[in-house]
Design a protein around this motif. Structure first.
Motif, mmCIF file in Angstrom:
data_model
loop_
_atom_site.group_PDB
_atom_site.id
_atom_site.type_symbol
_atom_site.label_atom_id
_atom_site.label_comp_id
_atom_site.label_asym_id
_atom_site.label_seq_id
_atom_site.Cartn_x
_atom_site.Cartn_y
_atom_site.Cartn_z
ATOM 1 N N UNK B 47 0.829 -1.212 0.000
ATOM 2 C CA UNK B 47 0.000 0.000 0.000
ATOM 3 C C UNK B 47 0.860 1.257 0.000
ATOM 4 N N UNK B 48 0.230 2.354 -0.346
ATOM 5 C CA UNK B 48 0.950 3.647 -0.394
ATOM 6 C C UNK B 48 1.480 4.002 0.991
ATOM 7 N N UNK B 49 2.732 4.389 1.039
ATOM 8 C CA UNK B 49 3.337 4.823 2.291
ATOM 9 C C UNK B 49 3.673 3.694 3.260
ATOM 10 N N UNK B 50 3.627 2.459 2.772
ATOM 11 C CA UNK B 50 3.856 1.301 3.641
ATOM 12 C C UNK B 50 5.248 0.703 3.399
ATOM 13 N N UNK B 51 5.817 0.129 4.464
ATOM 14 C CA UNK B 51 7.066 -0.621 4.343
ATOM 15 C C UNK B 51 6.753 -2.097 4.535
ATOM 16 N N UNK B 52 6.906 -2.889 3.488
ATOM 17 C CA UNK B 52 6.660 -4.330 3.625
ATOM 18 C C UNK B 52 7.995 -5.058 3.485
ATOM 19 N N UNK B 53 8.253 -5.968 4.427
ATOM 20 C CA UNK B 53 9.476 -6.765 4.343
ATOM 21 C C UNK B 53 9.117 -8.176 3.903
ATOM 22 N N UNK B 54 9.815 -8.655 2.882
ATOM 23 C CA UNK B 54 9.672 -10.056 2.485
ATOM 24 C C UNK B 54 10.833 -10.804 3.133
ATOM 25 N N UNK B 55 10.474 -11.689 4.031
ATOM 26 C CA UNK B 55 11.470 -12.395 4.839
ATOM 27 C C UNK B 55 11.569 -13.829 4.325
ATOM 28 N N UNK B 56 12.773 -14.291 4.163
ATOM 29 C CA UNK B 56 12.932 -15.673 3.690
ATOM 30 C C UNK B 56 14.374 -16.102 3.815
ATOM 31 N N UNK B 57 14.568 -17.427 3.736
ATOM 32 C CA UNK B 57 15.931 -17.965 3.834
ATOM 33 C C UNK B 57 16.693 -17.630 2.545
ATOM 34 N N UNK B 207 11.446 7.280 3.927
ATOM 35 C CA UNK B 207 10.016 6.964 3.811
ATOM 36 C C UNK B 207 9.186 8.118 4.384
ATOM 37 N N UNK B 208 9.617 8.621 5.547
ATOM 38 C CA UNK B 208 8.856 9.706 6.195
ATOM 39 C C UNK B 208 8.961 11.010 5.401
ATOM 40 N N UNK B 209 10.169 11.290 4.882
ATOM 41 C CA UNK B 209 10.381 12.557 4.182
ATOM 42 C C UNK B 209 9.673 12.599 2.826
ATOM 43 N N UNK B 210 9.752 11.514 2.069
ATOM 44 C CA UNK B 210 9.214 11.526 0.702
ATOM 45 C C UNK B 210 7.921 10.726 0.549
ATOM 46 N N UNK B 211 7.428 10.153 1.652
ATOM 47 C CA UNK B 211 6.207 9.335 1.646
ATOM 48 C C UNK B 211 6.264 8.239 0.577
ATOM 49 N N UNK B 212 7.391 7.553 0.522
ATOM 50 C CA UNK B 212 7.549 6.463 -0.447
ATOM 51 C C UNK B 212 7.002 5.166 0.146
ATOM 52 N N UNK B 213 6.711 4.229 -0.735
ATOM 53 C CA UNK B 213 6.332 2.885 -0.297
ATOM 54 C C UNK B 213 7.554 2.006 -0.548
ATOM 55 N N UNK B 214 7.824 1.097 0.361
ATOM 56 C CA UNK B 214 9.040 0.299 0.194
ATOM 57 C C UNK B 214 8.767 -1.188 0.312
ATOM 58 N N UNK B 215 9.414 -1.932 -0.579
ATOM 59 C CA UNK B 215 9.399 -3.389 -0.465
ATOM 60 C C UNK B 215 10.836 -3.792 -0.144
ATOM 61 N N UNK B 216 11.006 -4.386 1.022
ATOM 62 C CA UNK B 216 12.359 -4.686 1.491
ATOM 63 C C UNK B 216 12.541 -6.198 1.532
ATOM 64 N N UNK B 217 13.567 -6.654 0.836
ATOM 65 C CA UNK B 217 13.902 -8.078 0.852
ATOM 66 C C UNK B 217 15.004 -8.247 1.889
ATOM 67 N N UNK B 218 14.791 -9.096 2.850
ATOM 68 C CA UNK B 218 15.827 -9.200 3.890
ATOM 69 C C UNK B 218 15.722 -10.510 4.649
ATOM 70 N N UNK B 219 16.831 -10.890 5.295
ATOM 71 C CA UNK B 219 16.750 -11.947 6.301
ATOM 72 C C UNK B 219 17.398 -11.457 7.589
ATOM 73 N N UNK B 231 5.052 -7.837 7.489
ATOM 74 C CA UNK B 231 6.060 -8.825 7.079
ATOM 75 C C UNK B 231 5.366 -9.938 6.292
ATOM 76 N N UNK B 232 6.022 -10.364 5.211
ATOM 77 C CA UNK B 232 5.540 -11.524 4.465
ATOM 78 C C UNK B 232 6.654 -12.566 4.508
ATOM 79 N N UNK B 233 6.321 -13.764 4.986
ATOM 80 C CA UNK B 233 7.343 -14.815 5.029
ATOM 81 C C UNK B 233 7.229 -15.646 3.758
ATOM 82 N N UNK B 234 8.330 -15.643 2.995
ATOM 83 C CA UNK B 234 8.374 -16.391 1.731
ATOM 84 C C UNK B 234 9.031 -17.737 2.008
#
Lengths: 256, 261
Positions: B47-57, B207-219, B231-234
């Motif tokens: 969604x707009x202005x949201x930070x979603x992390x895709x978590x996986x091995x 994110x706060x300054x520019x109101x961006x939406x972010x999809x972050x891939x991380x472990x 968080x979405x667990x892949x």
């Protein structure tokens, strides 16, 4: 009939290079033209190779003359040295040796540069930045190599002949003007033009193979080293194959 | 009076809708390499202005997912809608227009070694045909560098920078086009914990300054804890679990617990 793995690998390689060349021919004339990058590559590929090509050309001309001299003296045709060296350098040794030096320097550097760009995701980053990486990286380099090798060959030939002039004068005395008159009198239109034309094909082969090896580099830094190495090996072999074909063609056309 | 209240309610509803409006939708995504099925019916909404992390091995297909979203890989099946446009159906020129609205921070930073920091930042501007006069370009470059606190590196080469600085410069290059969505591929990998935290704080600040939406891939669980709104667990190519950090941390499923232990 079973086909060995090495035969399959060879056919895969030939197929891969052919398809890469096909992609080049289908894209090089279409906009967006990477003119600035093309001129930058001409500078890097052409101008920066000149010292190495010039030095090897000079040594080649000098050594060839000094090696030839005793036999020519034995046959009593010492005065023909400038003519024979001129023909040998212009028709064969100059183009082939310059192309081999060019393959060693430029083929390996293109292979390593594109290979490291590939493994560090720089090629992907270009694509994301609205750039067609094939046109920006491959087309510009292949065109620059194709255009620069003939220029380098002409310069190398000239420097080789200066080396030869020095070689002639180490044990003898031939005036500068006499040396050049003998060289040019021995040369024909059909000696110069086919030799010059084949250098475009040599340059194209070096640029294309360097880009192909780098562009499809894999397996991290080890893969980059392997790309650089095989770019030199494959382009050197291709230079000899093209040379062989060029000789056959000029022979059939009656230019030999 | 009642009319005014109604209007205000309408405005509030529109604002809420805008906030929950998906800027990125991945539907029924399949991707395989030979017999190796990497993504199997994967779905995602950002969604707009949201930070979603895709978590996986490692090797679970996180980077494949993000590369499908940006159009570097073509999925076998499924749809990817970015700002309302289906990425899968685009021609290369229309894909470039979509890409201009997406920032991508590569795992390896992907800074061009042969260019200075300034040239690295100018590159996306020039390539996306964004016509600015030299003063404007210079101002945009300076501003992007100031955003990441590295204004003084403008004429340096990437090789002269530390790992953390290179990550910041890569982030500045991502920001220069003022993207609506930023895709982060393992933003803290290869960094020490302190520098990693600095990068995460910077991501939140952006994110706060520019109101961006972010999809972050991380472990990296630090990154997940600090940066994720959701968080979405892949797992095994599918979206195995979804929720905020606290919800998933308390989950009793063994496969979810292993990420939080």
């Amino acid at each position: 009939m079973p086909v060995s793995t090495s035969t399959k690998n060879l056919l895969n390689e030939v197929g891969g290079i052919s398809s890469f060349a096909g992609r080049f021919f289908s894209q090089w004339y279409k906009p967006r033209y990477e003119i600035a990058e093309f001129f930058r590559q001409c500078y890097v590929i052409g101008y920066k190779s000149l010292p190495l090509v010039g030095l090897t050309g000079f040594i080649m001309g000098l050594v060839l003359t000094m090696q030839l001299r005793p036999t020519m003296v034995d046959y009593g045709v010492e005065s023909q040295i400038p003519a024979i060296v001129g023909i040998a350098i212009i028709r064969e040794i100059g183009p082939v040796l310059t192309a081999l030096i060019f393959a060693g320097k430029i083929g390996s550097s293109i292979g390593a540069e594109l290979g490291s760009m590939k493994v560090t995701e720089q090629i992907d980053a270009m694509e994301v930045s609205g750039t067609n990486p094939f046109k920006y990286l491959v087309v510009s380099r292949v065109l620059a190599a194709t255009c620069m090798l003939p220029v380098l060959t002409v310069m190398s030939d000239a420097i080789s002949l200066y080396g030869s002039y020095l070689g002639v004068n180490i044990r003898g005395t031939t005036s500068f003007s006499l040396f050049w008159i003998q060289v040019f009198e021995s040369l024909d239109f059909y000696d110069v033009i086919p030799a010059f034309i084949k250098t475009y094909f040599f340059g194209f082969a070096v640029g294309l193979i360097g880009c192909y090896k780098g562009y499809f580099s894999s397996k991290g830094t080890e893969g980059v080293g392997r790309s650089a190495n095989s770019a030199v090996v494959v382009s050197s072999i291709l230079i000899f194959i093209i040379d062989l074909l060029a000789v056959q063609i000029t022979d059939v056309l009656g230019y030999n | 009076m009642s009319n005014t209240i109604l209007k205000k309610e309408n405005i509030d509803t529109i604002e809420t809708q805008k906030k929950t409006e998906p800027v990125l939708m991945v539907s029924h995504l399949y991707k395989s390499f030979g017999d190796n099925k990497v993504l199997i019916d994967f779905n995602l909404k950002l969604n707009k202005g949201e930070n979603v992390v895709v978590l996986g091995k490692s090797g679970s297909g996180k980077s494949v997912l993000i590369k499908c979203i940006i159009g570097l890989l073509l999925p076998d099946e499924g749809e990817i809608h970015v700002l309302g446009e289906n990425v899968v159906e685009q021609t290369s020129s229309s894909l470039d227009k979509i890409r201009a609205k997406i920032g991508f921070l590569f795992q390896s930073n992907a800074l061009y070694d042969s260019m200075t920091v300034r040239e690295n930042l100018e590159f996306p501007l020039r390539r996306h045909w964004i016509k600015n006069n030299p003063d404007e370009v210079n101002q945009l470059v300076q501003q992007a560098l100031e955003d990441v606190g590295l204004g003084y590196t403008i004429d340096m080469m990437p090789v002269e920078l530390s790992g953390g600085m290179r990550k910041r410069i890569a982030l500045a290059r991502t920001l220069i086009l003022k993207p609506e969505i930023i895709l982060y591929d393992e933003p803290t990998t290869g960094l020490d914990p302190i520098t990693g935290k600095e990068i995460i704080r910077l991501m939140i600040h952006i994110k706060e300054k520019y109101n961006t939406s972010s999809l972050i891939i991380s472990h990296d669980m630090n990154c997940v804890k600090l940066a994720a709104d959701r968080i979405i667990i892949l797992l095994e190519g599918k979206c195995y679990a979804e929720g905020d950090y606290e919800t998933l941390r308390k989950d009793k499923d063994a496969k979810v617990i292993q990420f939080f232990e």
